[in-house]
Design a protein around this motif. Sequence first.
Motif, PDB file in Angstrom:
ATOM      1  N   GLY A  66      24.831  50.804  44.983  1.00 46.95           N
ATOM      2  CA  GLY A  66      25.383  51.810  45.877  1.00 46.95           C
ATOM      3  C   GLY A  66      24.957  51.635  47.322  1.00 46.95           C
ATOM      4  O   GLY A  66      25.285  52.475  48.159  1.00 46.95           O
ATOM      5  N   LEU A  67      24.236  50.543  47.632  1.00 47.93           N
ATOM      6  CA  LEU A  67      23.751  50.305  48.988  1.00 47.93           C
ATOM      7  C   LEU A  67      24.584  49.230  49.684  1.00 47.93           C
ATOM      8  O   LEU A  67      25.481  48.634  49.097  1.00 47.93           O
ATOM      9  CB  LEU A  67      22.279  49.886  48.954  1.00 47.93           C
ATOM     10  N   THR A  68      24.260  48.983  50.951  1.00 45.89           N
ATOM     11  CA  THR A  68      24.908  47.921  51.723  1.00 45.89           C
ATOM     12  C   THR A  68      24.111  46.637  51.601  1.00 45.89           C
ATOM     13  O   THR A  68      22.882  46.641  51.711  1.00 45.89           O
ATOM     14  CB  THR A  68      25.007  48.322  53.210  1.00 45.89           C
ATOM     15  N   VAL A  69      24.823  45.522  51.353  1.00 43.91           N
ATOM     16  CA  VAL A  69      24.203  44.194  51.303  1.00 43.91           C
ATOM     17  C   VAL A  69      24.928  43.311  52.312  1.00 43.91           C
ATOM     18  O   VAL A  69      26.159  43.171  52.243  1.00 43.91           O
ATOM     19  CB  VAL A  69      24.295  43.564  49.901  1.00 43.91           C
ATOM     20  N   GLU A  70      24.181  42.733  53.240  1.00 43.45           N
ATOM     21  CA  GLU A  70      24.766  41.883  54.275  1.00 43.45           C
ATOM     22  C   GLU A  70      24.156  40.490  54.204  1.00 43.45           C
ATOM     23  O   GLU A  70      22.938  40.341  54.301  1.00 43.45           O
ATOM     24  CB  GLU A  70      24.517  42.472  55.670  1.00 43.45           C
ATOM     25  N   TRP A  71      24.985  39.486  54.038  1.00 46.01           N
ATOM     26  CA  TRP A  71      24.555  38.091  54.129  1.00 46.01           C
ATOM     27  C   TRP A  71      25.133  37.518  55.432  1.00 46.01           C
ATOM     28  O   TRP A  71      26.327  37.632  55.690  1.00 46.01           O
ATOM     29  CB  TRP A  71      25.067  37.279  52.944  1.00 46.01           C
ATOM     30  N   VAL A 171      31.327  39.157  38.641  1.00 43.66           N
ATOM     31  CA  VAL A 171      32.475  39.907  38.150  1.00 43.66           C
ATOM     32  C   VAL A 171      33.127  40.599  39.329  1.00 43.66           C
ATOM     33  O   VAL A 171      32.683  40.491  40.469  1.00 43.66           O
ATOM     34  CB  VAL A 171      32.060  40.964  37.097  1.00 43.66           C
ATOM     35  N   SER A 172      34.210  41.327  39.077  1.00 41.26           N
ATOM     36  CA  SER A 172      34.939  42.012  40.131  1.00 41.26           C
ATOM     37  C   SER A 172      34.021  42.949  40.895  1.00 41.26           C
ATOM     38  O   SER A 172      33.267  43.715  40.308  1.00 41.26           O
ATOM     39  CB  SER A 172      36.106  42.799  39.522  1.00 41.26           C
ATOM     40  N   LEU A 173      34.131  42.933  42.210  1.00 40.81           N
ATOM     41  CA  LEU A 173      33.275  43.769  43.047  1.00 40.81           C
ATOM     42  C   LEU A 173      33.959  45.101  43.324  1.00 40.81           C
ATOM     43  O   LEU A 173      34.151  45.502  44.464  1.00 40.81           O
ATOM     44  CB  LEU A 173      32.953  43.050  44.358  1.00 40.81           C
ATOM     45  N   GLN A 174      34.370  45.810  42.283  1.00 38.27           N
ATOM     46  CA  GLN A 174      34.960  47.121  42.417  1.00 38.27           C
ATOM     47  C   GLN A 174      34.298  48.086  41.451  1.00 38.27           C
ATOM     48  O   GLN A 174      34.957  48.688  40.601  1.00 38.27           O
ATOM     49  CB  GLN A 174      36.477  47.055  42.127  1.00 38.27           C
ATOM     50  N   PRO A 175      32.946  48.243  41.509  1.00 38.86           N
ATOM     51  CA  PRO A 175      32.248  49.101  40.559  1.00 38.86           C
ATOM     52  C   PRO A 175      32.369  50.558  40.965  1.00 38.86           C
ATOM     53  O   PRO A 175      32.748  50.871  42.097  1.00 38.86           O
ATOM     54  CB  PRO A 175      30.789  48.650  40.686  1.00 38.86           C
ATOM     55  N   PRO A 176      32.034  51.503  40.067  1.00 33.08           N
ATOM     56  CA  PRO A 176      31.950  52.905  40.466  1.00 33.08           C
ATOM     57  C   PRO A 176      30.827  53.099  41.458  1.00 33.08           C
ATOM     58  O   PRO A 176      29.896  52.305  41.516  1.00 33.08           O
ATOM     59  CB  PRO A 176      31.649  53.633  39.139  1.00 33.08           C
ATOM     60  N   HIS A 177      30.905  54.172  42.229  1.00 30.13           N
ATOM     61  CA  HIS A 177      29.886  54.427  43.250  1.00 30.13           C
ATOM     62  C   HIS A 177      28.578  54.807  42.575  1.00 30.13           C
ATOM     63  O   HIS A 177      28.506  55.787  41.850  1.00 30.13           O
ATOM     64  CB  HIS A 177      30.347  55.550  44.167  1.00 30.13           C
ATOM     65  N   LEU A 178      27.539  54.007  42.802  1.00 31.49           N
ATOM     66  CA  LEU A 178      26.245  54.241  42.171  1.00 31.49           C
ATOM     67  C   LEU A 178      25.209  54.466  43.252  1.00 31.49           C
ATOM     68  O   LEU A 178      25.085  53.674  44.181  1.00 31.49           O
ATOM     69  CB  LEU A 178      25.844  53.038  41.308  1.00 31.49           C
TER      70      LEU A 178
END
Length: 228
Positions: A66-71, A171-178
């Motif tokens: 549920g957080l932001t990840v920046e590469w 896998v698909s990067l469309q998970p529920p909001h966690l």
Amino acid sequence: MDLKELSDSLSPPSLRWTIVVVLLLYSNTPAEGQFQVIGSGQPIVAAPGDDVILPCLVEPRHNVAGLTVEWSKPDTGNRPGPVEYVHVYRHAREDADTMSSTYIRRTELFMEGLQQGNASLKILNVTLADRGRYRCNLPKLGGQRHSSVVDLVVDPNAVKTSTTEPPLQPVSLQPPHLTEETDTEGGLSTRSRLILAVVPSVLLILGVGVVAYTRWKCRQQELIKLVI
């Protein structure tokens, strides 16, 4: 027996030591929000055309889905200007609008890995232009900014190999909001496992302290009778 000797005898050293040990146990317990983002101490070496995985792990393990990840590549070309974002994961989905066009559809995160603190990045079909430093940044982890740096070396003389896949597949990067802190291993959070580990020791120490206090109390009453 004078008053000083009486005072010293009424001071329960066992109880004092019990309190000190309990305080030390809690002082050595990691406070909530004290995280580290760990990359790789060694460069990642690949041949042109390889698929590579740049490691980025959160310790202690924490759900970052549920957080932001920046590469990003912080010093691309050693020239000043905007940061080149290789992959951005925000609001539980890939944010392609902020990514460099050369990396769109060539980079992936691991959804199950994010739930366990694994924010590693997979780059497909690397080229010589991909070599350099990569920064894994989690700007909201524990209310603070945490990051690590990984060096990618693309060697044209290296032997092309297949990617060594981690246990978790992309896998698909469309998970529920966690957003809640969870841990898929045994359904326990890091905090719960820590409590289970510390509580038995604390109870044992408190038990010893109660016995010592009871003995001291009996001795205190006997000494008071003698003084009287």
